[in-house]
Design a protein around this motif. Sequence first.
Motif, PDB file in Angstrom:
ATOM      1  N   UNK A 116      -4.180 -18.810  -6.927  1.00 46.40           N
ATOM      2  CA  UNK A 116      -3.085 -18.385  -7.819  1.00 46.40           C
ATOM      3  C   UNK A 116      -3.176 -19.073  -9.184  1.00 46.40           C
ATOM      4  N   UNK A 117      -3.676 -20.314  -9.200  1.00 46.04           N
ATOM      5  CA  UNK A 117      -3.810 -20.986 -10.487  1.00 46.04           C
ATOM      6  C   UNK A 117      -5.013 -20.480 -11.271  1.00 46.04           C
ATOM      7  N   UNK A 118      -6.024 -19.948 -10.554  1.00 50.70           N
ATOM      8  CA  UNK A 118      -7.199 -19.388 -11.229  1.00 50.70           C
ATOM      9  C   UNK A 118      -6.962 -17.953 -11.685  1.00 50.70           C
ATOM     10  N   UNK A 119      -6.013 -17.272 -11.050  1.00 47.25           N
ATOM     11  CA  UNK A 119      -5.752 -15.862 -11.357  1.00 47.25           C
ATOM     12  C   UNK A 119      -5.002 -15.701 -12.668  1.00 47.25           C
ATOM     13  N   UNK A 120      -4.969 -14.468 -13.144  1.00 48.81           N
ATOM     14  CA  UNK A 120      -4.152 -14.149 -14.312  1.00 48.81           C
ATOM     15  C   UNK A 120      -2.682 -14.366 -13.973  1.00 48.81           C
ATOM     16  N   UNK A 121      -1.874 -14.624 -14.970  1.00 43.70           N
ATOM     17  CA  UNK A 121      -0.441 -14.762 -14.740  1.00 43.70           C
ATOM     18  C   UNK A 121       0.115 -13.428 -14.248  1.00 43.70           C
ATOM     19  N   UNK A 122       1.294 -13.417 -13.643  1.00 44.52           N
ATOM     20  CA  UNK A 122       1.862 -12.140 -13.204  1.00 44.52           C
ATOM     21  C   UNK A 122       1.950 -11.101 -14.323  1.00 44.52           C
ATOM     22  N   UNK A 123       2.361 -11.505 -15.515  1.00 44.87           N
ATOM     23  CA  UNK A 123       2.462 -10.560 -16.622  1.00 44.87           C
ATOM     24  C   UNK A 123       1.090 -10.047 -17.041  1.00 44.87           C
ATOM     25  N   UNK A 124       0.126 -10.954 -17.120  1.00 48.94           N
ATOM     26  CA  UNK A 124      -1.237 -10.544 -17.474  1.00 48.94           C
ATOM     27  C   UNK A 124      -1.831  -9.653 -16.387  1.00 48.94           C
ATOM     28  N   UNK A 125      -1.477  -9.939 -15.142  1.00 50.47           N
ATOM     29  CA  UNK A 125      -1.986  -9.146 -14.024  1.00 50.47           C
ATOM     30  C   UNK A 125      -1.470  -7.721 -14.085  1.00 50.47           C
ATOM     31  N   UNK A 126      -0.189  -7.557 -14.383  1.00 50.52           N
ATOM     32  CA  UNK A 126       0.382  -6.212 -14.514  1.00 50.52           C
ATOM     33  C   UNK A 126      -0.309  -5.450 -15.630  1.00 50.52           C
ATOM     34  N   UNK A 127      -0.575  -6.117 -16.736  1.00 47.47           N
ATOM     35  CA  UNK A 127      -1.270  -5.465 -17.851  1.00 47.47           C
ATOM     36  C   UNK A 127      -2.675  -5.033 -17.428  1.00 47.47           C
ATOM     37  N   UNK A 128      -3.350  -5.872 -16.648  1.00 49.16           N
ATOM     38  CA  UNK A 128      -4.695  -5.532 -16.178  1.00 49.16           C
ATOM     39  C   UNK A 128      -4.636  -4.340 -15.216  1.00 49.16           C
ATOM     40  N   UNK A 129      -3.662  -4.324 -14.345  1.00 45.64           N
ATOM     41  CA  UNK A 129      -3.516  -3.215 -13.391  1.00 45.64           C
ATOM     42  C   UNK A 129      -3.271  -1.902 -14.138  1.00 45.64           C
ATOM     43  N   UNK A 130      -2.399  -1.931 -15.132  1.00 43.31           N
ATOM     44  CA  UNK A 130      -2.100  -0.725 -15.905  1.00 43.31           C
ATOM     45  C   UNK A 130      -3.347  -0.213 -16.616  1.00 43.31           C
ATOM     46  N   UNK A 131      -4.144  -1.144 -17.174  1.00 38.47           N
ATOM     47  CA  UNK A 131      -5.344  -0.729 -17.884  1.00 38.47           C
ATOM     48  C   UNK A 131      -6.345  -0.076 -16.946  1.00 38.47           C
ATOM     49  N   UNK A 132      -6.549  -0.689 -15.786  1.00 43.99           N
ATOM     50  CA  UNK A 132      -7.524  -0.149 -14.825  1.00 43.99           C
ATOM     51  C   UNK A 132      -7.032   1.175 -14.238  1.00 43.99           C
ATOM     52  N   UNK A 145       0.813  -1.209   0.000  1.00 43.82           N
ATOM     53  CA  UNK A 145       0.000   0.000   0.000  1.00 43.82           C
ATOM     54  C   UNK A 145       0.850   1.265   0.000  1.00 43.82           C
ATOM     55  N   UNK A 146       0.369   2.311  -0.656  1.00 46.68           N
ATOM     56  CA  UNK A 146       1.006   3.625  -0.590  1.00 46.68           C
ATOM     57  C   UNK A 146       0.550   4.330   0.695  1.00 46.68           C
ATOM     58  N   UNK A 147       1.302   5.328   1.165  1.00 45.54           N
ATOM     59  CA  UNK A 147       0.861   6.067   2.358  1.00 45.54           C
ATOM     60  C   UNK A 147      -0.531   6.662   2.207  1.00 45.54           C
ATOM     61  N   UNK A 148      -0.848   7.197   1.028  1.00 39.64           N
ATOM     62  CA  UNK A 148      -2.177   7.797   0.828  1.00 39.64           C
ATOM     63  C   UNK A 148      -3.271   6.748   0.944  1.00 39.64           C
ATOM     64  N   UNK A 149      -3.010   5.562   0.430  1.00 42.72           N
ATOM     65  CA  UNK A 149      -3.983   4.466   0.507  1.00 42.72           C
ATOM     66  C   UNK A 149      -4.159   4.032   1.958  1.00 42.72           C
ATOM     67  N   UNK A 150      -3.034   3.862   2.676  1.00 48.20           N
ATOM     68  CA  UNK A 150      -3.092   3.491   4.088  1.00 48.20           C
ATOM     69  C   UNK A 150      -3.914   4.514   4.870  1.00 48.20           C
ATOM     70  N   UNK A 161      -7.262   9.905  -7.863  1.00 46.13           N
ATOM     71  CA  UNK A 161      -5.835  10.211  -7.987  1.00 46.13           C
ATOM     72  C   UNK A 161      -5.005   9.304  -7.082  1.00 46.13           C
ATOM     73  N   UNK A 162      -5.442   9.130  -5.836  1.00 43.64           N
ATOM     74  CA  UNK A 162      -4.718   8.254  -4.911  1.00 43.64           C
ATOM     75  C   UNK A 162      -4.757   6.814  -5.394  1.00 43.64           C
ATOM     76  N   UNK A 163      -5.881   6.412  -5.986  1.00 37.93           N
ATOM     77  CA  UNK A 163      -5.998   5.034  -6.451  1.00 37.93           C
ATOM     78  C   UNK A 163      -5.124   4.783  -7.667  1.00 37.93           C
ATOM     79  N   UNK A 164      -5.051   5.769  -8.546  1.00 35.96           N
ATOM     80  CA  UNK A 164      -4.182   5.614  -9.716  1.00 35.96           C
ATOM     81  C   UNK A 164      -2.725   5.472  -9.273  1.00 35.96           C
ATOM     82  N   UNK A 193      -2.144   1.968  -7.886  1.00 34.57           N
ATOM     83  CA  UNK A 193      -2.001   0.932  -8.912  1.00 34.57           C
ATOM     84  C   UNK A 193      -0.639   1.015  -9.595  1.00 34.57           C
ATOM     85  N   UNK A 194      -0.154   2.222  -9.832  1.00 32.57           N
ATOM     86  CA  UNK A 194       1.189   2.363 -10.394  1.00 32.57           C
ATOM     87  C   UNK A 194       2.231   1.795  -9.413  1.00 32.57           C
ATOM     88  N   UNK A 195       1.978   1.992  -8.125  1.00 31.66           N
ATOM     89  CA  UNK A 195       2.882   1.453  -7.109  1.00 31.66           C
ATOM     90  C   UNK A 195       2.861  -0.076  -7.129  1.00 31.66           C
TER      91      UNK A 195
END
Length: 294
Positions: free
Chosen positions: A272-288, A133-138, A193-196, A199-201
Amino acid sequence: MPERGSTVQPSTVLGRQLGDELRRFREAAGLSTAVAAEALDCTKAKISRIENGRVPVRLPDLMALLHTYEVTDDKVLERLGKLARSANRRRKEGWWNQYGPVLADTYRDYIALEAVSDSIRTFQCQLVPGLLQTPAYVRAVTVASKAWQTPDEIEQFVEVRVARQERLTAAEPLTVWAVMTEGVLHQQVGGPEAMRAQLHHLVAMSELPNVTVQILPFSRGAHGGMFGPYLLLSFPQVSAMDVVLTENPTGHIWMERDPEVGHYRELFDNARTSALSPAESVARIKRIAKEHRP
């Protein structure tokens, strides 16, 4: 996030190690907990708590038990004495104790275990894991919880969370594997803004070699983690067992029994086996992250 509430208190890792060894010596001697209780002039319940690591063992009591169990090896006596002193000291020391007024007992115990763990697996369906978590999120989560009232209490809690994160970049870093539902990424904690920024963090933290982040997308439907978040802590000591912390609206529960811990290992493996792969997860985070606009 452990807050002020009811809980089943955990034992310390070192205390559990010591208790486990004492139990093995007692059983090897063919003695019951009743005999051990007589040696200390205490109840059988106290012996059980000692063997489970729930209460500290004073050195005189330790030596009395070992004498009863006919343990005479000087090296064993010295090793267990050091282990008892370390376990008792760890209960009292730690940087987190300076924040005592703003930390519930559960949270202090959790930090103490986290400090000696070498890996954490966590599933989150509501929040970004605390270590990421970022300080703003905390700060936003802390304010919303209403468990802390004054600005000073809130800032102290934020300081604690940030201090915990230092282990991720330490010389011997903590390994973290976090799986979270896609809904966590959409919840605007602290505003867009804090959420964006949060997610970048997440993306930046996922680039660390000791951090794995996966997203369980909405499309996966029902899953075992829908009943609540949990953490699995593992430790470098050979005799140390994994422990689980589960959270609910009224408190937090520690689990140490093998069947219970095994159930959560299975839950995490399924997540973890049902989730997106780490690479796919990063792509999803960036999109959101792009969707969180002021």
